[in-house]
Enzyme design. Structure first.
Site, PDB file in Angstrom:
ATOM      1  N   ARG A  17     -34.076 -37.416  26.036  1.00  0.00           N
ATOM      2  CA  ARG A  17     -35.347 -37.546  25.299  1.00  0.00           C
ATOM      3  C   ARG A  17     -36.339 -38.402  26.083  1.00  0.00           C
ATOM      4  O   ARG A  17     -35.948 -39.127  26.996  1.00  0.00           O
ATOM      5  CB  ARG A  17     -35.071 -38.169  23.932  1.00  0.00           C
ATOM      6  CG  ARG A  17     -34.258 -37.230  23.073  1.00  0.00           C
ATOM      7  CD  ARG A  17     -34.197 -37.689  21.640  1.00  0.00           C
ATOM      8  NE  ARG A  17     -33.444 -36.719  20.871  1.00  0.00           N
ATOM      9  CZ  ARG A  17     -33.454 -36.609  19.571  1.00  0.00           C
ATOM     10  NH1 ARG A  17     -34.184 -37.447  18.851  1.00  0.00           N
ATOM     11  NH2 ARG A  17     -32.750 -35.694  18.955  1.00  0.00           N
ATOM     12  N   HIS A  63     -37.119 -42.303  12.382  1.00  0.00           N
ATOM     13  CA  HIS A  63     -35.926 -43.078  12.746  1.00  0.00           C
ATOM     14  C   HIS A  63     -35.840 -44.352  11.902  1.00  0.00           C
ATOM     15  O   HIS A  63     -34.749 -44.749  11.464  1.00  0.00           O
ATOM     16  CB  HIS A  63     -35.943 -43.419  14.238  1.00  0.00           C
ATOM     17  CG  HIS A  63     -35.873 -42.211  15.132  1.00  0.00           C
ATOM     18  ND1 HIS A  63     -34.985 -41.183  14.920  1.00  0.00           N
ATOM     19  CD2 HIS A  63     -36.585 -41.866  16.242  1.00  0.00           C
ATOM     20  CE1 HIS A  63     -35.149 -40.254  15.863  1.00  0.00           C
ATOM     21  NE2 HIS A  63     -36.115 -40.643  16.669  1.00  0.00           N
ATOM     22  N   ASP A  87     -29.236 -35.768  11.207  1.00  0.00           N
ATOM     23  CA  ASP A  87     -30.269 -35.056  11.976  1.00  0.00           C
ATOM     24  C   ASP A  87     -31.502 -34.793  11.109  1.00  0.00           C
ATOM     25  O   ASP A  87     -31.401 -34.670   9.891  1.00  0.00           O
ATOM     26  CB  ASP A  87     -29.684 -33.724  12.491  1.00  0.00           C
ATOM     27  CG  ASP A  87     -30.548 -33.133  13.606  1.00  0.00           C
ATOM     28  OD1 ASP A  87     -31.308 -33.888  14.244  1.00  0.00           O
ATOM     29  OD2 ASP A  87     -30.450 -31.907  13.827  1.00  0.00           O
ATOM     30  N   LEU A 125     -14.064 -50.462   3.681  1.00  0.00           N
ATOM     31  CA  LEU A 125     -14.625 -49.251   4.306  1.00  0.00           C
ATOM     32  C   LEU A 125     -14.802 -49.534   5.786  1.00  0.00           C
ATOM     33  O   LEU A 125     -15.248 -50.621   6.162  1.00  0.00           O
ATOM     34  CB  LEU A 125     -15.992 -48.936   3.662  1.00  0.00           C
ATOM     35  CG  LEU A 125     -16.884 -47.895   4.345  1.00  0.00           C
ATOM     36  CD1 LEU A 125     -16.258 -46.499   4.247  1.00  0.00           C
ATOM     37  CD2 LEU A 125     -18.278 -47.871   3.700  1.00  0.00           C
TER      38      LEU A 125
END
Ligand code: IPE
Ligand code: IPE
Ligand code: MG
Length: 249
Positions: free
Chosen positions: A76, A42, A25, A136
């Site tokens: 949004r 972003h 965030d 991972l």
């Protein structure tokens, strides 16, 4: 592999968290502070993702889960939503081959039915390509909501076990969207807010919570190390006493 829920069994507590889950965030505020459009935050945020994926792989974290787009983020402005979708597509195009080369498995978790069919195809291809990788597992939560997850799992559980008079955690757990991963050991939220915002509601039951004011685009390998260091100073009791933990029983 079946992972036991932390409320039915006490899991091992490794020094390096096996599973780190992050609410990324603060992209918008990072940009606004620099008099840039939110989109710039972003774009910079995607770079931060690259750095944290690499850092997790190097530190031996087995599962990294990233909240990229919540089921509430559709609220949004349309322009920001469509930009986020485009960024997602570009990131998949650019990063999947690299992830594959580094033995990283990619999963995208959430209600994908609302996405453009082309994006759904890209996601399916990326997941298929990286399915056998073991170093991972990076899970990107997209159109994800913790309540959605619990409800979709409940529906599947009932369909698989119709008419029971009692349903248990053990029956529900395999239907949760992230049943392939142990519960997060460490939860991180950047950007200064201290809330869950409908992220992994079920799975965070016993996670250690870490909040930092750092905006996501500024979150670095060093920031990750600070979070892991904080985690390493916690005593995870899972309902037991400190004495029991010290005596390992
Ligand atoms: C997180 O950053 C990214 C997404 C939710 C997609 P924000 O866009 O929420 O940034 P702030 O909270 O407005 O600063
Ligand atoms: C949570 O961030 C969702 C993601 C990071 C993807 P938000 O910025 O949407 O959360 P709220 O609205 O501040 O709670
Ligand atoms: Mg935000």
């Amino acid at each position: 592999m079946i992972f036991k829920s932390s409320t039915t069994a006490v899991p091992d507590v490794p020094a390096v968290p096996r599973h780190v889950a992050i609410i990324m965030d603060g992209n918008g505020r990072w940009a606004t502070k620099r008099l840039l459009p939110r989109v710039a935050g972003h774009v910079k945020g995607v770079e931060a993702v690259r750095g944290v994926v690499e850092a997790c792989a190097l530190r031996g974290v087995e599962y990294l889960t990233l909240f990229a787009f919540s089921s509430e983020n559709w609220r949004r402005p349309a322009e920001e939503v469509s930009l986020l979708m485009r960024l997602f597509v570009t990131a998949l195009e650019r990063e999947v081959a690299k992830m594959h080369a580094n033995d990283i498995r990619l999963k995208v978790v959430g209600d994908l039915s609302r996405f453009d069919p082309k994006l759904q195809d890209m996601i399916a291809n990326a997941e298929r390509k990286t399915a056998g990788n073991t170093r991972l597992t990076v899970s990107v939560c997209a159109n994800y909501g913790g309540r959605w997850d619990i409800m979709q799992a409940t529906s599947k559980m009932v369909a698989a076990n119709p008419g029971l008079s009692e349903y248990t955690e053990e029956l529900l757990a395999p239907h949760l969207a992230m049943a392939y991963a142990p519960e997060p050991d460490l939860f991180i939220r950047t950007g200064g807010e201290e809330r869950i915002s409908n992220f992994l509601l079920w799975q965070l039951a016993y996670s250690e919570l870490y909040f930092t004011d750092t905006y996501w685009p500024d979150f670095s390998a060093e920031s990750l190390d600070a979070a892991i260091a904080s985690y390493q100073h916690r005593e995870r009791r899972f309902g037991r006493t400190g004495e029991q933990v010290a005596n390992k029983n």
